[in-house]
Design an enzyme around this catalytic site. Structure first.
Site, mmCIF file in Angstrom:
data_model
loop_
_atom_site.group_PDB
_atom_site.id
_atom_site.type_symbol
_atom_site.label_atom_id
_atom_site.label_comp_id
_atom_site.label_asym_id
_atom_site.label_seq_id
_atom_site.Cartn_x
_atom_site.Cartn_y
_atom_site.Cartn_z
ATOM 1 C CB CYS A 135 -12.865 -20.335 21.633
ATOM 2 S SG CYS A 135 -11.187 -20.623 21.095
ATOM 3 C CG HIS A 178 -7.001 -20.968 21.956
ATOM 4 N ND1 HIS A 178 -7.364 -22.287 22.069
ATOM 5 C CD2 HIS A 178 -6.105 -20.741 22.940
ATOM 6 C CE1 HIS A 178 -6.700 -22.841 23.067
ATOM 7 N NE2 HIS A 178 -5.941 -21.916 23.621
ATOM 8 C CG HIS A 205 -15.432 -25.719 20.257
ATOM 9 N ND1 HIS A 205 -14.767 -25.057 21.254
ATOM 10 C CD2 HIS A 205 -15.929 -26.848 20.824
ATOM 11 C CE1 HIS A 205 -14.836 -25.766 22.375
ATOM 12 N NE2 HIS A 205 -15.544 -26.861 22.130
ATOM 13 C CB CYS A 229 -12.617 -21.424 16.821
ATOM 14 S SG CYS A 229 -12.552 -22.771 18.005
#
Length: 185
Positions: free
Chosen positions: A75, A77, A144, A146
């Site tokens: 990811c 971010h 994910h 995150c």
């Protein structure tokens, strides 16, 4: 080995309160830098290099599907992994792509800092560019870290993205056939 990257990882260890000189961590900055270079190796690849001429004449004009291609990405971010699978289909117009090249194209885009939405489109556009297909479809399902390890901590969430080009976008029946075939496991 990128010495700057090694120093940055040493700084991260210090930043979280660790001692990068302790026995278990002495080589961690070097290992982490090497791992990150591997996880981001897609930046050093092009579609042309990955395909390497593996495009073959064919009279087939029916859907070709490669499903359940495992993928591992990061990811952009949070720089945490997301893990999943891609399903890729195309409708040939005189040429077919070597089977392993479909998976290698997926890997090339997965091995970069990414968001799943962009990666799905990048894969579809690359397959379309290489094959000049009548249509391309890509569906990616991924979990994910995150979302699982931090933030809202939702352990069972799966993100699904799709991109439909050409016949897959224009023809409801073609799109439905593809979706049915990837679900019909």
């Amino acid at each position: 080995m990128n010495e700057d990257m090694i120093q940055h990882y040493r700084g991260i260890l210090e930043g979280v309160g660790e001692n990068p000189g302790r026995e278990g961590l002495v080589d961690t900055p070097k290992r982490a830098a090497k791992a990150m270079q591997y996880l981001c190796q897609g930046y050093g690849q092009t579609v042309e290099q990955v395909v390497n001429g593996a495009l073959f004449e064919s009279d087939n004009d029916e859907m070709v599907i490669v499903r359940d291609i495992e993928l591992y990405s990061m990811c952009e971010h949070h720089m945490l992994p997301f893990i999943g699978k891609a399903h890729v289909a195309y409708i040939p117009t005189g040429k077919v792509l070597g089977l392993s090249k479909v998976a290698r194209i997926v890997d090339m885009f997965a091995r970069r800092l990414q968001i799943q939405e962009n990666m799905t489109k990048q894969i579809a556009d690359a397959i379309m560019q290489v094959t000049n297909a009548a249509g391309v479809a890509v569906v990616i399902e991924a979990q994910h870290m995150c979302m699982m390890m931090r933030g809202c901590e939702k352990q069972n969430s799966v993100m699904t993205t799709s991109v439909m080009l050409g016949e897959f976008r224009d023809s409801y029946n073609t799109r439905q056939e593809f979706l049915q075939l990837i679900r019909g496991r």
